[in-house]
Design an enzyme around this catalytic site. Structure first.
Site, PDB file in Angstrom:
ATOM      1  N   HIS A  97       0.808  -1.224   0.000  1.00 49.87           N
ATOM      2  CA  HIS A  97       0.000   0.000   0.000  1.00 49.87           C
ATOM      3  C   HIS A  97       0.844   1.279   0.000  1.00 49.87           C
ATOM      4  O   HIS A  97       0.302   2.376   0.035  1.00 49.87           O
ATOM      5  CB  HIS A  97      -0.935  -0.002   1.218  1.00 49.87           C
ATOM      6  N   ILE A 126      -1.730   0.053  -3.912  1.00 53.56           N
ATOM      7  CA  ILE A 126      -3.206   0.023  -3.896  1.00 53.56           C
ATOM      8  C   ILE A 126      -3.731   0.343  -2.490  1.00 53.56           C
ATOM      9  O   ILE A 126      -2.985   0.270  -1.508  1.00 53.56           O
ATOM     10  CB  ILE A 126      -3.758  -1.338  -4.383  1.00 53.56           C
ATOM     11  N   GLY A 185      -7.890  -2.981   1.522  1.00 56.60           N
ATOM     12  CA  GLY A 185      -9.289  -3.392   1.397  1.00 56.60           C
ATOM     13  C   GLY A 185     -10.126  -2.854   2.552  1.00 56.60           C
ATOM     14  O   GLY A 185     -11.251  -2.381   2.375  1.00 56.60           O
TER      15      GLY A 185
HETATM   16  C1  LIG Z   1      -1.425 -15.240  13.539  1.00 59.13           C
HETATM   17  C2  LIG Z   1      -2.443 -14.932  12.493  1.00 59.13           C
HETATM   18  C3  LIG Z   1      -3.587 -14.130  13.037  1.00 59.13           C
HETATM   19  C4  LIG Z   1      -4.185 -13.273  11.950  1.00 59.13           C
HETATM   20  C5  LIG Z   1      -5.417 -12.551  12.342  1.00 59.13           C
HETATM   21  C6  LIG Z   1      -5.842 -11.443  11.461  1.00 59.13           C
HETATM   22  C7  LIG Z   1      -5.487 -11.604  10.016  1.00 59.13           C
HETATM   23  C8  LIG Z   1      -5.554 -10.338   9.307  1.00 59.13           C
HETATM   24  C9  LIG Z   1      -4.903 -10.455   7.948  1.00 59.13           C
HETATM   25  C10 LIG Z   1      -5.158  -9.200   7.220  1.00 59.13           C
HETATM   26  C11 LIG Z   1      -4.353  -9.149   5.987  1.00 59.13           C
HETATM   27  C12 LIG Z   1      -4.736  -7.918   5.305  1.00 59.13           C
HETATM   28  C13 LIG Z   1      -3.778  -7.617   4.185  1.00 59.13           C
HETATM   29  C14 LIG Z   1      -4.432  -6.600   3.326  1.00 59.13           C
HETATM   30  C15 LIG Z   1      -4.282  -6.642   2.018  1.00 59.13           C
HETATM   31  C16 LIG Z   1      -5.121  -5.797   1.195  1.00 59.13           C
HETATM   32  O1  LIG Z   1      -5.809  -4.931   1.646  1.00 59.13           O
HETATM   33  S1  LIG Z   1      -5.120  -6.124  -0.497  1.00 59.13           S
HETATM   34  C17 LIG Z   1      -6.297  -4.950  -1.129  1.00 59.13           C
HETATM   35  C18 LIG Z   1      -7.706  -5.388  -1.012  1.00 59.13           C
HETATM   36  N1  LIG Z   1      -8.005  -6.559  -1.792  1.00 59.13           N
HETATM   37  C19 LIG Z   1      -8.069  -6.529  -3.129  1.00 59.13           C
HETATM   38  O2  LIG Z   1      -7.839  -5.519  -3.773  1.00 59.13           O
HETATM   39  C20 LIG Z   1      -8.468  -7.807  -3.833  1.00 59.13           C
HETATM   40  C21 LIG Z   1      -9.515  -7.541  -4.875  1.00 59.13           C
HETATM   41  N2  LIG Z   1      -9.960  -8.793  -5.493  1.00 59.13           N
HETATM   42  C22 LIG Z   1      -9.329  -9.366  -6.524  1.00 59.13           C
HETATM   43  O3  LIG Z   1      -8.368  -8.834  -7.048  1.00 59.13           O
HETATM   44  C23 LIG Z   1      -9.860 -10.679  -7.010  1.00 59.13           C
HETATM   45  O4  LIG Z   1     -11.172 -10.851  -6.580  1.00 59.13           O
HETATM   46  C24 LIG Z   1      -9.019 -11.901  -6.515  1.00 59.13           C
HETATM   47  C25 LIG Z   1      -8.984 -11.961  -4.993  1.00 59.13           C
HETATM   48  C26 LIG Z   1      -7.579 -11.788  -7.062  1.00 59.13           C
HETATM   49  C27 LIG Z   1      -9.645 -13.176  -7.042  1.00 59.13           C
HETATM   50  O5  LIG Z   1      -9.780 -13.056  -8.414  1.00 59.13           O
HETATM   51  P1  LIG Z   1      -9.549 -14.332  -9.345  1.00 59.13           P
HETATM   52  O6  LIG Z   1      -8.226 -14.946  -9.085  1.00 59.13           O
HETATM   53  O7  LIG Z   1      -9.862 -13.913 -10.718  1.00 59.13           O
HETATM   54  O8  LIG Z   1     -10.629 -15.312  -8.756  1.00 59.13           O
HETATM   55  P2  LIG Z   1     -11.740 -16.153  -9.499  1.00 59.13           P
HETATM   56  O9  LIG Z   1     -11.092 -16.933 -10.604  1.00 59.13           O
HETATM   57  O10 LIG Z   1     -12.889 -15.293  -9.830  1.00 59.13           O
HETATM   58  O11 LIG Z   1     -12.181 -17.143  -8.336  1.00 59.13           O
HETATM   59  C28 LIG Z   1     -11.324 -18.217  -7.902  1.00 59.13           C
HETATM   60  C29 LIG Z   1     -11.937 -18.790  -6.644  1.00 59.13           C
HETATM   61  O12 LIG Z   1     -11.710 -17.884  -5.556  1.00 59.13           O
HETATM   62  C30 LIG Z   1     -12.946 -17.394  -5.019  1.00 59.13           C
HETATM   63  N3  LIG Z   1     -12.800 -15.949  -4.822  1.00 59.13           N
HETATM   64  C31 LIG Z   1     -12.691 -15.033  -5.784  1.00 59.13           C
HETATM   65  N4  LIG Z   1     -12.557 -13.811  -5.244  1.00 59.13           N
HETATM   66  C32 LIG Z   1     -12.579 -13.972  -3.916  1.00 59.13           C
HETATM   67  C33 LIG Z   1     -12.507 -13.055  -2.809  1.00 59.13           C
HETATM   68  N5  LIG Z   1     -12.395 -11.754  -2.980  1.00 59.13           N
HETATM   69  N6  LIG Z   1     -12.587 -13.562  -1.563  1.00 59.13           N
HETATM   70  C34 LIG Z   1     -12.732 -14.894  -1.363  1.00 59.13           C
HETATM   71  N7  LIG Z   1     -12.816 -15.813  -2.391  1.00 59.13           N
HETATM   72  C35 LIG Z   1     -12.729 -15.342  -3.629  1.00 59.13           C
HETATM   73  C36 LIG Z   1     -14.008 -17.687  -6.069  1.00 59.13           C
HETATM   74  O13 LIG Z   1     -15.266 -17.867  -5.496  1.00 59.13           O
HETATM   75  C37 LIG Z   1     -13.461 -18.927  -6.741  1.00 59.13           C
HETATM   76  O14 LIG Z   1     -13.813 -20.059  -5.964  1.00 59.13           O
HETATM   77  P3  LIG Z   1     -14.784 -21.158  -6.593  1.00 59.13           P
HETATM   78  O15 LIG Z   1     -16.040 -20.433  -6.912  1.00 59.13           O
HETATM   79  O16 LIG Z   1     -14.923 -22.204  -5.544  1.00 59.13           O
HETATM   80  O17 LIG Z   1     -14.044 -21.636  -7.818  1.00 59.13           O
END
Ligand SMILES: CCCCCCCCCCCCC/C=C/C(=O)SCCNC(=O)CCNC(=O)[C@H](O)C(C)(C)COP(=O)(O)OP(=O)(O)OC[C@H]1O[C@@H](n2cnc3c(N)ncnc32)[C@H](O)[C@@H]1OP(=O)(O)O
Length: 308
Positions: A212, A227, A230
């Site tokens: 970010h 970016i 989220g």
């Molecule tokens: C000790 C551990 C303790 C931890 C406790 C807390 C943890 C906190 C962790 C916090 C981490 C935060 C880090 C922050 C990072 C960010 O902020 S990044 C910025 C915000 N996010 C984005 O900009 C992402 C935007 N989304 C995308 O770019 C796309 O949606 C994707 C995620 C890249 C997915 O696209 P794609 O690869 O094209 O997916 P598909 O082919 O459509 O689908 C594949 C399968 O995945 C499922 N899916 C798709 N999108 C998502 C999603 N957003 N979330 C969840 N699942 C997703 C989709 O349903 C498909 O599955 P199936 O249908 O079963 O095939």
């Protein structure tokens, strides 16, 4: 793709995360509100000044509901560490967020977090982790909120040991973020421009992921520039709902789901459309300049005034 011989999903699911702690003050609350755009276009906004200032001599600064998500960030001081899970942290994206709010947040607090793995899915090209964090007020022992964070680990899938992809989750289906956007005209629409330095301001609330802020890291991750977080986009969207539907009352929000559909670049304009279905608000956030949906989800309200 991950080396499937090295990752044992059963071992990951049996992993016990240590409890973590987090403390915040009114300064953190106000900084967070500024980070998600409160009072950015009107410094005396009558719905929002209370989130950044002791308006009219109010004793405590009010806390926006999405501040809950900040509490769980204290759980990842050194990344997400699961036995055997190999992933490139530079390819991690935030996929979804689910938040339940049990009582209004105090304006300063010491928190104890209980962390567990609520879901693990093999999507072939990606692994999906769902991490649940229950946050307790240390002094009273009261449960304040629960966050379920879905992280999308690009390139870490392919670990399933059988022909059907591994998929585990331990929570009810109605708590997922997938929503059907109504075809009708939205009940309300709110437009807000993020600032080019939005992510630089937002990161001061505790998410220092260089995706970010660092142009080189952003390029490695596949983006032309850093970016927006989220959770910052989610903060803008829920703030729009608090403003337009809750008349500025943050305590009306009971639960929040959000699915991040596409990245947002700082400086872009976010248009949040809202539909009311009983006590539930379905919402979608669109980047105006690119005409692309970047976030969708729902918010459950308590005490909705029937005159709306
Ligand atoms: C000790 C551990 C303790 C931890 C406790 C807390 C943890 C906190 C962790 C916090 C981490 C935060 C880090 C922050 C990072 C960010 O902020 S990044 C910025 C915000 N996010 C984005 O900009 C992402 C935007 N989304 C995308 O770019 C796309 O949606 C994707 C995620 C890249 C997915 O696209 P794609 O690869 O094209 O997916 P598909 O082919 O459509 O689908 C594949 C399968 O995945 C499922 N899916 C798709 N999108 C998502 C999603 N957003 N979330 C969840 N699942 C997703 C989709 O349903 C498909 O599955 P199936 O249908 O079963 O095939």
């Amino acid at each position: 793709m991950a080396d499937s011989s090295e990752f044992d999903p059963a071992l990951a699911l049996s992993h016990k995360f240590p409890d973590t702690t987090h403390s915040y003050t009114e300064r953190d609350v106000a900084l967070y509100a500024l980070g998600i755009g409160a009072c950015a276009s009107d410094a005396v906004d009558e719905d929002e000044l209370k989130f950044v200032y002791h308006e009219n001599g109010q004793e405590f600064i009010k806390v926006l509901p999405t501040f809950a998500a900040i509490l769980s960030l204290g759980s990842i001081p050194s990344g997400i560490d699961l036995p055997g899970l190999q992933y490139d942290p530079r390819l991690l994206l935030h996929g979804q967020q689910y938040i339940e709010l049990y009582k209004p947040f105090p304006s300063s607090c010491h928190i104890q977090n209980k962390v567990s793995l609520a879901g693990l899915h093999d999507k072939g090209k990606a692994a999906i982790l769902e991490i649940e964090t229950k946050s307790y007020e240390k002094e009273s022992g009261d449960l304040l909120c629960m966050n379920r964070t879905t992280v999308y680990l690009r390139g870490a899938g392919g670990f399933s040991k059988s022909s059907s992809p591994f998929s585990y989750s331990n929570y009810p289906l109605n708590q997922t973020s997938a929503v059907k956007i109504p075809e009708s005209k939205p009940f309300s629409v709110f437009e807000d421009r993020t600032h080019p330095s939005q992510a630089l301001l937002y990161r001061l609330s505790g998410d220092y992921n260089p995706l970010h802020s660092d142009p080189l890291i952003a390029k490695v991750a596949g983006f032309s520039q850093p970016i927006l977080h989220g959770l910052c986009t989610l903060g803008f969207a829920v703030r729009a709902i608090v403003k337009n539907i809750c008349k500025g009352d943050p305590d009306m929000i009971k639960s929040i789901t959000g699915r991040f559909l596409l990245h947002v670049y700082p400086g872009e304009t976010l248009v949040t459309e809202m539909w009311l279905e009983g006590s539930r608000v379905i919402y979608r956030t669109v980047v105006k300049e690119r005409k692309r949906s970047v976030l969708s989800g729902s918010v459950v309200l308590r005490g909705l005034n029937s005159s709306l």
